[in-house]
Design an enzyme around this catalytic site. Structure first.
Site, PDB file in Angstrom:
ATOM      1  N   HIS A  72     -12.229  -5.667  36.743  1.00 22.63           N
ATOM      2  CA  HIS A  72     -13.045  -6.136  35.624  1.00 22.63           C
ATOM      3  C   HIS A  72     -12.243  -6.377  34.351  1.00 22.63           C
ATOM      4  CE1 HIS A  72     -16.778  -5.782  32.950  1.00 22.63           C
ATOM      5  NE2 HIS A  72     -17.129  -6.661  33.869  1.00 22.63           N
ATOM      6  N   LYS A  82     -10.148  -8.068  31.439  1.00 23.65           N
ATOM      7  CA  LYS A  82     -10.077  -9.432  30.898  1.00 23.65           C
ATOM      8  C   LYS A  82      -8.887  -9.489  29.930  1.00 23.65           C
ATOM      9  CE  LYS A  82     -14.094  -9.163  32.884  1.00 23.65           C
ATOM     10  NZ  LYS A  82     -15.382  -9.278  32.231  1.00 23.65           N
ATOM     11  N   ASP A 140       3.210 -15.899  26.850  1.00 22.54           N
ATOM     12  CA  ASP A 140       4.508 -15.491  26.330  1.00 22.54           C
ATOM     13  C   ASP A 140       4.409 -14.072  25.762  1.00 22.54           C
ATOM     14  OD1 ASP A 140       5.694 -17.837  27.172  1.00 22.54           O
ATOM     15  OD2 ASP A 140       5.403 -18.863  25.264  1.00 22.54           O
TER      16      ASP A 140
END
Length: 445
Positions: free
Chosen positions: A134, A136, A141
């Site tokens: 889950h 995110k 870079d």
């Protein structure tokens, strides 16, 4: 600050390098822009990648950038069950991503909790209640974009979330790239023909092998990252803004977020103004007790109204999910009244045509704000079932505090109080069976 510094992992950042994104379109545009300018690496961790035009543009952007640079490192971590949903119809994350699987690493995490008869019996969609990847996290870079938003069309258009972009902080970007890599090493990897194979470092099969041994391997890998990050903190870190990562992987016994929230929710600080947001608010019994019985502070809890719930208008059994969350809200409201907490308020977000997926905390002490942002909804799933990643941004910088308050107030602008009158509205109606089942099933949500 004790409950933050105890983790031993912190990163100094410049306040002006912290960019607060407020709309889904800005979120999407930033991802496209940063993919197009990445030179060293792009690491993406999401529950899944959708299969529409926005998502195709992301994959095309990655493909083009891989060809242009020749040395770009691309790693994408998704959940196995959610990432393969719809694969037989040719509309899944894996269907879209296999075109770059020969040039990028596409990892699919499979929870070790879903195995044996359970895996055979639970069908597509239902199998996702057992546990998910889950996190995110979106790294370009040396810059980190952290959110609660997935890489899917609604999150780019009309689903409100939170998004914080921290630019040019190599150590922080390295840390989360390492987390993605370690989880990826214990996952399946997508091949260009659409097949999935276990990586060479994954010596214990996630659902066919020994579950405790698999969990131990994953736990050791994550702990090694945390220990390495602690070593770099050899001297006092000065500055007015710091970032503290919080990793929550209850299934393997890593519970930084839990330890943090236990102390935060039990704080006795009457002057503290705390705002908690969750699109799927479902506090555990312990968290509820700490907030309403142990702690003492001003608390506003922002939840999704039934029409703004991510499952509003769904078909099948999913159509009852908004009612289940209404039932949970009603129970929490009753608990507020039982404990006579006058300084705790429940409010709900509603905006026509939009859904609400924002999550996080703002702890405003006047001269300092600590904000928590990431993937967790602070409920049973986040605590026990899913892989979650958060950061705490702690700042005394006047400009950044102003921007954080504006972000919080911007979300509250679309809110209204949830009280006994609101619960009598038709949109809050809870069928008797749903009310009964919510008491049983809430540990899966």
């Amino acid at each position: 600050m004790e409950y933050l510094t105890e983790t031993g992992v912190e990163f100094p950042v410049h306040a002006n390098s912290v960019r607060i994104i407020t709309t889904p379109k800005e979120f999407y545009d930033l991802i496209i822009e940063r993919i197009g300018s990445a030179n060293k690496r792009v690491y993406l961790s999401s529950l899944y990648l959708g299969s529409g035009k926005h998502e195709s543009a992301i994959v095309d952007g990655l493909s083009n950038r891989l060809e242009e640079t020749g040395s770009l490192e691309v790693s994408i971590l998704l959940d196995f069950m959610r990432g393969t949903r719809g694969e037989t119809e040719g509309k899944s994350s894996t269907t879209l991503l296999k075109k770059i699987a020969d040039k990028a690493k596409i990892f699919l995490f499979h929870t070790p909790e879903l195995r044996g008869v359970l895996r055979s019996v639970l069908g597509e969609r239902n199998n996702e209640i057992i546990g998910l990847q889950h996190m995110k996290l979106y790294v370009f870079d040396d810059s980190l974009l952290i959110s609660g938003a997935n890489l899917s069309d609604s999150y780019f258009t009309d689903r409100q979330d939170r998004y914080v972009f921290i630019e040019n902080c190599k150590e922080l970007a390295d840390f989360f790239c390492s987390v993605i890599s370690v989880v990826g090493s214990q996952s399946f990897q997508l091949c260009s023909d659409g097949s999935k194979k276990l990586g060479t470092e994954c010596v214990h099969h996630p659902f066919q092998g020994n579950a405790p041994e698999y969990c131990s391997s994953l736990r050791d890998g994550v702990l090694s990252i945390l220990e390495e990050a602690k070593k770099r903190k050899n001297e006092s870190i000065d500055g007015d803004t710091k970032v503290f990562p919080l990793i929550q992987m209850g299934m393997i016994g890593i519970d930084q977020e839990y330890q943090f929230l236990r102390k935060l929710f039990s704080t006795k600080e009457p002057s503290l103004d705390m705002t908690l947001a969750s699109g799927y608010f479902n506090a555990t019994e312990e968290y509820e007790n700490l907030m309403l019985n142990e702690g003492d502070y001003n608390l506003k809890i922002l939840i999704a109204s039934p029409d703004a719930n991510g499952f509003a208008g769904a078909s099948g059994l999913s159509r009852y999910i908004p009612s289940m969350y209404s039932s949970i809200a009603a129970a929490f409201l009753a608990a507020i009244e039982k404990h006579n907490r006058k300084n705790v308020e429940l409010v709900e977000w509603s905006r026509k045509g939009w859904s609400f997926h924002a999550k996080g905390l703002w702890c405003d002490r006047g001269n300092r704000i600590d904000t928590v942002i990431g993937s967790s909804n602070y409920g049973y799933r986040s605590l026990h079932r899913d892989l979650e990643a958060q950061i705490v941004v702690s700042t005394t910088n006047q400009n950044l505090m102003k921007r954080l308050r504006e972000e919080r107030d911007g979300l509250l602008e679309f809110s209204s109080v949830v009280d006994s009158r609101a619960l009598r509205r038709a949109d809050h109606h809870v069928p008797v069976l749903v009310s009964f089942l919510s008491k049983i099933l809430r540990r899966f949500f």
